[in-house]
Design an enzyme around this catalytic site. Sequence first.
Site, mmCIF file in Angstrom:
data_model
loop_
_atom_site.group_PDB
_atom_site.id
_atom_site.type_symbol
_atom_site.label_atom_id
_atom_site.label_comp_id
_atom_site.label_asym_id
_atom_site.label_seq_id
_atom_site.Cartn_x
_atom_site.Cartn_y
_atom_site.Cartn_z
ATOM 1 N N THR A 234 9.565 -23.635 12.645
ATOM 2 C CA THR A 234 9.248 -23.227 11.284
ATOM 3 C C THR A 234 7.776 -23.434 10.967
ATOM 4 O O THR A 234 7.086 -24.255 11.581
ATOM 5 C CB THR A 234 10.096 -24.001 10.262
ATOM 6 O OG1 THR A 234 9.718 -25.370 10.288
ATOM 7 C CG2 THR A 234 11.571 -23.848 10.540
ATOM 8 N N GLU B 130 10.456 -19.569 16.313
ATOM 9 C CA GLU B 130 9.290 -20.117 16.997
ATOM 10 C C GLU B 130 8.937 -21.507 16.463
ATOM 11 O O GLU B 130 7.903 -22.058 16.795
ATOM 12 C CB GLU B 130 8.085 -19.179 16.830
ATOM 13 C CG GLU B 130 8.156 -17.933 17.675
ATOM 14 C CD GLU B 130 7.981 -18.207 19.151
ATOM 15 O OE1 GLU B 130 7.351 -19.197 19.533
ATOM 16 O OE2 GLU B 130 8.517 -17.409 19.943
ATOM 17 N N ILE C 60 0.837 -1.203 0.000
ATOM 18 C CA ILE C 60 0.000 0.000 0.000
ATOM 19 C C ILE C 60 0.871 1.252 0.000
ATOM 20 O O ILE C 60 0.568 2.226 -0.689
ATOM 21 C CB ILE C 60 -0.962 0.012 1.213
ATOM 22 C CG1 ILE C 60 -2.016 -1.076 1.055
ATOM 23 C CG2 ILE C 60 -1.625 1.383 1.377
ATOM 24 C CD1 ILE C 60 -2.881 -1.282 2.285
#
Length: 127
Positions: A109, A107, A81
Site C-alpha cells: 500500500t 505492490e 480532460i
Amino acid sequence: MLPNRIKLFAHRKQFGKPIASFQLQQKKLAEMLTEITKAQLLSWRLGVLKNEGKATPQQISLAKRNNVKMALDVARESRQILGAMGVVGDYPIMRHMMNLESVITYEGTHDIHLLITGQDITGISGF
C-alpha cells in the site's frame, strides 16, 4: 513529439476545436508529461543502481510509491480532460485507473511505502 497516449487529446474535439488547443488543457498535458518524464528518470536511475548492486529496498519502495501515485494522478487528470467521454469505453482511461488502483494494493500500500521511506529518513520504525 507527443507520446501516443497523449495524442488522443489532439483528436478529441470540443466546441469544434481539438481539446488540446485550449490553453488550460495544454498546461495539464505539459504538467502530465513533465511528471511522466521525472518518473521515467527515477526508474532509469534506480535500474542503473540495481545493475550496479547498489539499489536499496528503501529506494525501490520510494520509487514504487512515487511512480504509482504519479501514474494514477495522470490517469485521473486525463479523465478530467476528456470529461464524460473519459468514463465511457471509447477511451481506455478508466481501465488504466482501475489497473492503477489495484497496483496500489498489491505492490504494497501507498502508506506502507511511506513508512518504509520515513524509517529510512529517520532511522525510527513507524510500524
